[in-house]
Design an enzyme around this catalytic site. Structure first.
Site, short mmCIF file in Angstrom:
data_model
loop_
_atom_site.label_atom_id
_atom_site.label_comp_id
_atom_site.label_asym_id
_atom_site.label_seq_id
_atom_site.Cartn_x
_atom_site.Cartn_y
_atom_site.Cartn_z
N LYS A 170 87.00 32.55 132.63
CA LYS A 170 87.65 32.66 131.33
C LYS A 170 88.08 34.10 131.09
CE LYS A 170 86.52 31.17 126.57
NZ LYS A 170 85.45 30.50 125.79
N SER A 195 82.00 25.91 123.20
CA SER A 195 83.21 26.17 123.96
C SER A 195 83.10 25.94 125.46
CB SER A 195 83.68 27.61 123.71
OG SER A 195 84.22 27.73 122.41
N SER A 207 86.74 26.75 123.44
CA SER A 207 87.81 27.65 123.80
C SER A 207 87.97 27.87 125.29
CB SER A 207 87.60 29.00 123.11
OG SER A 207 86.39 29.61 123.53
#
Length: 466
Positions: free
Chosen positions: A80, A180, A156
């Site tokens: 990420k 997330s 996310s």
């Protein structure tokens, strides 16, 4: 689902370590899949082809020279884009962070994975500043669910889930503040581990809410999840909450099965407010495990509200200067929630923190009589991209904040969770949380492995990867 899925991390590591395959070949094939497929998925924001191939060549040479291969030898992975990568600004899904000085070195978890032989291929798409449950991003474009490209990945860590489901890499890293990792694991049909708060170092990552942030792995198999988790454990003086706990390897006991474990289903708050399929997924997993008992997490609705309030207030504090000087460069939806968070009165935050201490003690008391608690991950399957509202229990609600209604009460007190994917039919997957007491990731992974081997859970590569 593809009949010829790319190899998992454990298989790659075994083949590269035994010189049955080369790390260069594995990395080149992964880069080719990214080139062919990611234009439709939009999982990657940065691709590090030259770095990855050079590292693969060094690893192959070392193995030829007799150097023992690490447990993740030659395994491609991606992270990420809130985790530092040397030479890149750590964008955290934002426009503003692209003006930051490039990172001087990789984040701690990247270094630990590469020390185990894994090879970083790039950075992954995410919701701006991790304040997102959808996987949508106004700056880099939305990540698309590989199982249905017009649907959300969840966020996310949307790029992390999408890259796995598309077969681009066998291992990714995400972050989880309120859900997330677990939400994209559910929507994209993969496995995700949110460890105990403080178990894995967050050093070298861009924060969101320091008192709630976790980093963790996502994968298409539980063995891969455990391999990565074991490689990343250990204290780190660069993260003040990850300094005390020694490594506790889980891989040796992974195939122990659930025998002897006291497993219960979360009732009350976790048995309402979602689509029937969300609860059917939990029932299917409970049936496989022979779980007949129901427990209720006390005041879970208040825990979710308190988590929401603390998230808004802490997140706003972190971004105050950016909100003052560059408000126009935020995603408007993120900016407006941060501004609202900046106006929360301090006594409200203090009250939420006091409740948090009470709630933690009350939930930990439950683990005196149970070892594992099962709950839905999300209240529904992945919504359509761009969707802003959904209907739960006959009530129309804003989608973005309510996707996490079953994950927030768990991360609020830092409990470890393995999110497992469940396919009830030929449609999109759902997810179930396997929740355990602090520092008992081994139990959650053991249960997840049993579910995987029994056929109750699977993380197939999407059809587009053929």
């Amino acid at each position: 689902m593809s009949a010829t899925a790319p190899a998992d991390a454990a298989t790659i590591a075994a083949d590269v370590g035994a010189a049955r395959s080369s790390a260069r070949t594995v990395v080149a094939e992964a880069l080719d899949r990214i080139r062919r497929l990611d234009g439709r998925v939009n999982a990657f924001t940065d691709i590090l082809a030259d770095r990855a191939l050079a590292r693969a060549d060094r690893l192959d040479a070392a193995i030829r020279g007799g150097v023992p291969a690490g447990p993740l030898a030659g395994v491609p992975f991606a992270v990420k884009n809130l985790i530092d990568i040397a030479g890149l600004p750590t964008r955290a899904g934002s426009k503003i962070n692209r003006d930051r000085t490039p990172a001087a070195r990789d984040g701690a978890l990247v270094r630990r994975l590469e020390a185990a032989g894994a090879i970083l291929l790039g950075a992954l798409n995410m919701g701006e500043y991790a304040y997102d449950f959808t996987g949508e991003n106004v700056h880099d474009g939305d990540a698309h669910n590989p199982h249905a490209l017009d649907h959300m990945t969840g966020g996310s860590s949307g790029g992390s889930g999408a890259a796995l489901a598309a077969g681009l890499v066998p291992l990714t890293l995400g972050s989880d503040t309120n859900g997330s990792i677990r939400v994209p694991a559910a929507f994209c049909g993969c496995f995700g581990l949110k460890p105990t708060y403080g178990r894995l170092t967050r050093a070298g990552s861009f924060p969101f809410v320091g008192s709630l942030d976790h980093l963790g792995p996502m994968a298409r198999s539980v063995t891969d999840l455990a391999l990565a988790y074991d490689a990343m454990q250990g204290p780190d003086t660069d993260d003040p909450v990850a300094t005390a706990r020694p490594p506790d390897p889980v891989l040796p006991g992974l195939d122990g099965g659930p025998g002897g474990l006291r497993i219960a289903v979360a009732g009350g708050y976790f048995a309402r407010g979602g689509d029937p399929d969300a609860f059917a997924a939990v029932a299917q997993i409970a049936d496989t495990l022979g779980a007949r008992r129901t427990v209720e997490l006390p005041e879970a609705h208040r825990a979710r509200a308190a988590a929401y309030l603390i998230t808004a207030a802490e997140g706003a504090t972190l971004h105050l200067e950016r909100l003052r000087t560059r408000p126009q460069d935020f995603d408007p939806a993120v900016r407006d929630r941060l501004i609202a968070g900046a106006m929360i009165p301090a006594p409200h935050v203090e009250q939420a923190q006091r409740f948090r201490r009470w709630y933690r003690d009350a939930v930990l008391d439950l683990f005196g009589s149970v070892d594992v608690i099962l709950a839905p991950t999300t209240p529904c399957r992945a919504p359509k991209g761009g969707q802003t509202h959904f209907v739960l229990d006959g009530t129309t609600l804003p989608l973005r904040p309510n996707i996490g209604l079953f994950t927030q009460p768990i991360s609020f007190i830092g409990l470890p969770v393995v999110a497992v994917p469940v396919w009830l039919d030929a449609g999109l997957p759902l997810g179930v949380q396997v929740i355990v007491a602090p520092w008992r990731e081994d139990l959650a992974l053991r249960v997840a492995r049993y579910l995987e081997t029994s056929g109750s859970c699977a993380a197939p590569v999407a059809e587009l990867a053929r």
